[in-house]
Design an enzyme around this catalytic site. Structure first.
Site, PDB file in Angstrom:
ATOM      1  N   ASP A 195      60.326 -20.186  17.509  1.00  0.00           N
ATOM      2  CA  ASP A 195      60.424 -21.245  16.503  1.00  0.00           C
ATOM      3  C   ASP A 195      60.518 -22.585  17.219  1.00  0.00           C
ATOM      4  OD1 ASP A 195      60.613 -22.477  13.972  1.00  0.00           O
ATOM      5  OD2 ASP A 195      62.783 -22.470  14.058  1.00  0.00           O
ATOM      6  N   TYR A 209      58.645 -29.904  14.527  1.00  0.00           N
ATOM      7  CA  TYR A 209      57.190 -29.865  14.551  1.00  0.00           C
ATOM      8  C   TYR A 209      56.573 -30.420  13.267  1.00  0.00           C
ATOM      9  CZ  TYR A 209      56.751 -26.718  18.660  1.00  0.00           C
ATOM     10  OH  TYR A 209      56.770 -26.156  19.916  1.00  0.00           O
ATOM     11  N   GLY A 210      57.358 -30.454  12.191  1.00  0.00           N
ATOM     12  CA  GLY A 210      56.818 -30.702  10.857  1.00  0.00           C
ATOM     13  C   GLY A 210      55.972 -31.948  10.696  1.00  0.00           C
ATOM     14  N   ASN A 240      57.037 -21.815   9.935  1.00  0.00           N
ATOM     15  CA  ASN A 240      55.939 -22.031   9.001  1.00  0.00           C
ATOM     16  C   ASN A 240      54.943 -23.056   9.516  1.00  0.00           C
ATOM     17  OD1 ASN A 240      56.282 -20.606   6.168  1.00  0.00           O
ATOM     18  ND2 ASN A 240      58.319 -21.061   6.946  1.00  0.00           N
ATOM     19  N   THR A 241      55.438 -24.127  10.144  1.00  0.00           N
ATOM     20  CA  THR A 241      54.546 -25.160  10.634  1.00  0.00           C
ATOM     21  C   THR A 241      53.638 -24.622  11.732  1.00  0.00           C
ATOM     22  OG1 THR A 241      56.195 -26.861  10.110  1.00  0.00           O
ATOM     23  CG2 THR A 241      54.421 -27.476  11.595  1.00  0.00           C
ATOM     24  N   GLU A 263      69.961 -29.289  10.581  1.00  0.00           N
ATOM     25  CA  GLU A 263      70.177 -29.310  12.027  1.00  0.00           C
ATOM     26  C   GLU A 263      71.371 -30.184  12.426  1.00  0.00           C
ATOM     27  OE1 GLU A 263      66.862 -29.558  14.579  1.00  0.00           O
ATOM     28  OE2 GLU A 263      66.231 -27.571  13.891  1.00  0.00           O
ATOM     29  N   CYS A 270      60.199 -22.744   4.725  1.00  0.00           N
ATOM     30  CA  CYS A 270      60.690 -23.251   6.003  1.00  0.00           C
ATOM     31  C   CYS A 270      61.902 -22.406   6.352  1.00  0.00           C
ATOM     32  CB  CYS A 270      61.073 -24.724   5.912  1.00  0.00           C
ATOM     33  SG  CYS A 270      61.879 -25.362   7.407  1.00  0.00           S
ATOM     34  N   THR A 271      61.961 -21.945   7.582  1.00  0.00           N
ATOM     35  CA  THR A 271      63.021 -21.009   7.943  1.00  0.00           C
ATOM     36  C   THR A 271      64.389 -21.668   8.084  1.00  0.00           C
ATOM     37  OG1 THR A 271      62.347 -21.221  10.272  1.00  0.00           O
ATOM     38  CG2 THR A 271      61.446 -19.369   9.011  1.00  0.00           C
TER      39      THR A 271
END
Length: 276
Positions: A11, A43-44, A75-76, A159, A193-194
């Site tokens: 991830d 990363y989004g 997901n990204t 986060e 999104c995780t």
């Protein structure tokens, strides 16, 4: 070849640990390596080229650790890097290795959760702009209407440990109002999104009771069980020493361990990897 041949779980940061937890619950006993590219997260909002480059670099690092199978628990990365990795990059390194994502297995079953035939997808800007869920869900459930909403502030809230505090309520309600405004018939919201499962209870608290909120962890874990049953040539390569190793690209491993434990549900001890 390394003695261990673990399952790699990748991830861009912490979110994939929610998927990893679900995989461990379904497939205990195997060896695993979790790799978070925290130094370059999130990363989004990055470009397609950057996401592919970073993801492929990390996948190759996991290959070098002996992983014959890597799960992109992001997901990204699944939306913007997986197809190129599967169709082009693997052939140049080792066609026998496998890289799987989280979008297709989710799309294969998400239509079973809705009664109205209308689903909302909540994700990062990168995932939403890729339209991967629109295309994949249409493939498996062409009769279902799918709406999307980017939630760019949710990952930073998670986060930074602010997601369960009262200050997060405004931003939870903001994006929920925007997705539900697209159609009054949406009865299922996919957390694409995780990171978002950590906010799941707060999200539910801002929604009518008739709306399902679906996370991906259990879906991905069950899909992996099925995949290994259908591909014994991969499953037989995997070693079963019941070990879990954690790596991160941030040199502040203590900070990673602190945050990671919230996602994983137990204490995490990581090691630093430089991608320079």
């Amino acid at each position: 070849m390394p003695a261990k041949q673990p399952i790699g779980v990748f991830d861009s940061g912490y979110g994939g640990l929610t998927v990893f937890r679900s995989i461990l619950n379904e497939l205990s006993g195997y060896d695993y390596i979790y790799f978070g590219d925290n130094a370059r997260a999130p990363y989004g909002n990055r470009s397609f080229q950057s996401i592919h480059q970073y993801t492929w670099e990390c996948v190759q690092w996991l290959f070098k650790q002996g992983c014959p199978l890597v799960i992109l628990a992001c997901n990204t990365a699944s939306a913007k890097a997986l197809r190129t990795i599967q169709q082009r990059d693997l052939a140049s390194v080792d066609p026998a290795k496998r890289v799987l994502g989280v979008i297709r297995p989710t799309a294969e079953v998400i239509g079973n959760y809705t009664k109205t035939g209308e689903i909302g997808v909540l994700g990062t800007k990168g995932t939403v702009q890729s339209e991967s869920y629109l295309k994949e869900i249409e493939h498996f459930f062409p009769e279902i209407k799918v709406y999307q909403q980017a939630c760019p502030l949710w990952v930073p809230l998670v986060e930074n440990g602010e997601h369960n505090k009262p200050g997060a309520d405004y931003f939870v309600q903001l994006y929920l109002d925007q997705i539900l405004a697209q159609s009054p018939n949406i009865d299922t919201l996919l957390l694409a999104c995780t990171h978002y499962p950590l906010m799941q209870e707060k999200i539910k608290a801002h929604l009518p009771q008739n709306i399902n909120v679906v996370g991906q962890g259990d879906i991905i874990a069950k899909s992996l069980v099925d995949y290994l049953q259908r591909h014994p040539e991969i499953e037989q390569k995997l070693t079963k020493g019941n070990t879990q190793q954690f790596y991160t690209t941030t040199d502040d491993t203590a900070d990673f361990d602190h945050h990671a434990s919230s996602f994983f549900g137990e204490a995490v001890k990581s090691a630093y990897v430089s991608m320079k």
